[in-house]
Design a protein around this motif. Structure first.
Motif, mmCIF file in Angstrom:
data_model
loop_
_atom_site.group_PDB
_atom_site.id
_atom_site.type_symbol
_atom_site.label_atom_id
_atom_site.label_comp_id
_atom_site.label_asym_id
_atom_site.label_seq_id
_atom_site.Cartn_x
_atom_site.Cartn_y
_atom_site.Cartn_z
ATOM 1 N N ILE A 3 0.777 -1.047 0.063
ATOM 2 C CA ILE A 3 0.077 -0.062 0.230
ATOM 3 C C ILE A 3 0.915 1.257 -0.073
ATOM 4 C CG2 ILE A 3 -1.693 1.384 1.406
ATOM 5 C CD1 ILE A 3 -2.717 -1.687 2.244
ATOM 6 N N VAL A 4 1.992 1.049 1.031
ATOM 7 C CA VAL A 4 2.882 2.510 0.900
ATOM 8 C C VAL A 4 3.535 2.397 -0.498
ATOM 9 C CG1 VAL A 4 5.001 3.272 1.833
ATOM 10 C CG2 VAL A 4 3.299 2.157 3.352
ATOM 11 N N GLN A 5 3.664 1.329 -1.175
ATOM 12 C CA GLN A 5 4.545 1.628 -2.419
ATOM 13 C C GLN A 5 3.579 2.152 -3.457
ATOM 14 O OE1 GLN A 5 6.152 -2.140 -3.064
ATOM 15 N NE2 GLN A 5 7.862 -1.965 -1.737
ATOM 16 N N GLY A 10 3.328 5.508 -6.269
ATOM 17 C CA GLY A 10 3.383 5.197 -7.638
ATOM 18 C C GLY A 10 3.974 4.208 -7.979
ATOM 19 N N GLU A 11 4.481 3.470 -7.157
ATOM 20 C CA GLU A 11 5.204 2.103 -7.732
ATOM 21 C C GLU A 11 4.266 1.295 -8.650
ATOM 22 O OE1 GLU A 11 7.873 -0.448 -8.499
ATOM 23 O OE2 GLU A 11 8.381 1.335 -7.310
ATOM 24 N N ASN A 34 -0.490 -1.987 -9.601
ATOM 25 C CA ASN A 34 -1.421 -3.111 -10.227
ATOM 26 C C ASN A 34 -1.557 -4.181 -9.112
ATOM 27 O OD1 ASN A 34 -1.916 -4.504 -12.656
ATOM 28 N ND2 ASN A 34 -0.425 -5.957 -12.326
ATOM 29 N N THR A 35 -1.035 -4.364 -8.181
ATOM 30 C CA THR A 35 -1.583 -5.410 -7.040
ATOM 31 C C THR A 35 -2.586 -4.885 -6.477
ATOM 32 O OG1 THR A 35 0.882 -5.942 -6.764
ATOM 33 C CG2 THR A 35 -0.787 -6.607 -4.893
ATOM 34 N N VAL A 36 -2.970 -3.669 -6.272
ATOM 35 C CA VAL A 36 -3.868 -3.145 -5.627
ATOM 36 C C VAL A 36 -5.043 -3.210 -6.598
ATOM 37 C CG1 VAL A 36 -4.970 -0.951 -4.870
ATOM 38 C CG2 VAL A 36 -2.649 -1.364 -4.186
#
Length: 75
Positions: A12-14, A18-19, A24-26
């Motif tokens: 979530i932090v990443q 903007g990582e 994409n995981t989110v």
């Protein structure tokens, strides 16, 4: 539709930074919920799905952790 596994805090932090891989995981994590919420009269509505996804991304990039403390990792 219930998923008892939460996204890792670091992901979530990443994602808020903007990582691309984390974002994409989110999106993958919430994808099924978004598709379910975007159904209108039992039919998939691409515009609604796009709107919900866009709203999630806007909120993700606005979120700041300055008022949130990280979870306690000691068990």
């Amino acid at each position: 539709m219930r998923n008892n596994e939460l996204l890792p805090y670091d992901t979530i932090v990443q994602a808020t930074s903007g990582e691309p891989e984390a974002v994409n995981t989110v999106l993958q994590y919430y994808g099924r919920r978004i598709r379910y919420a975007s159904r209108i009269s039992g039919q998939a509505d691409k515009e609604a799905e796009d709107f919900i996804t866009e709203t999630l991304l806007k909120a993700l990039f606005k979120f700041r952790f300055s008022r949130v403390s990280p979870p306690d990792t000691t068990e």
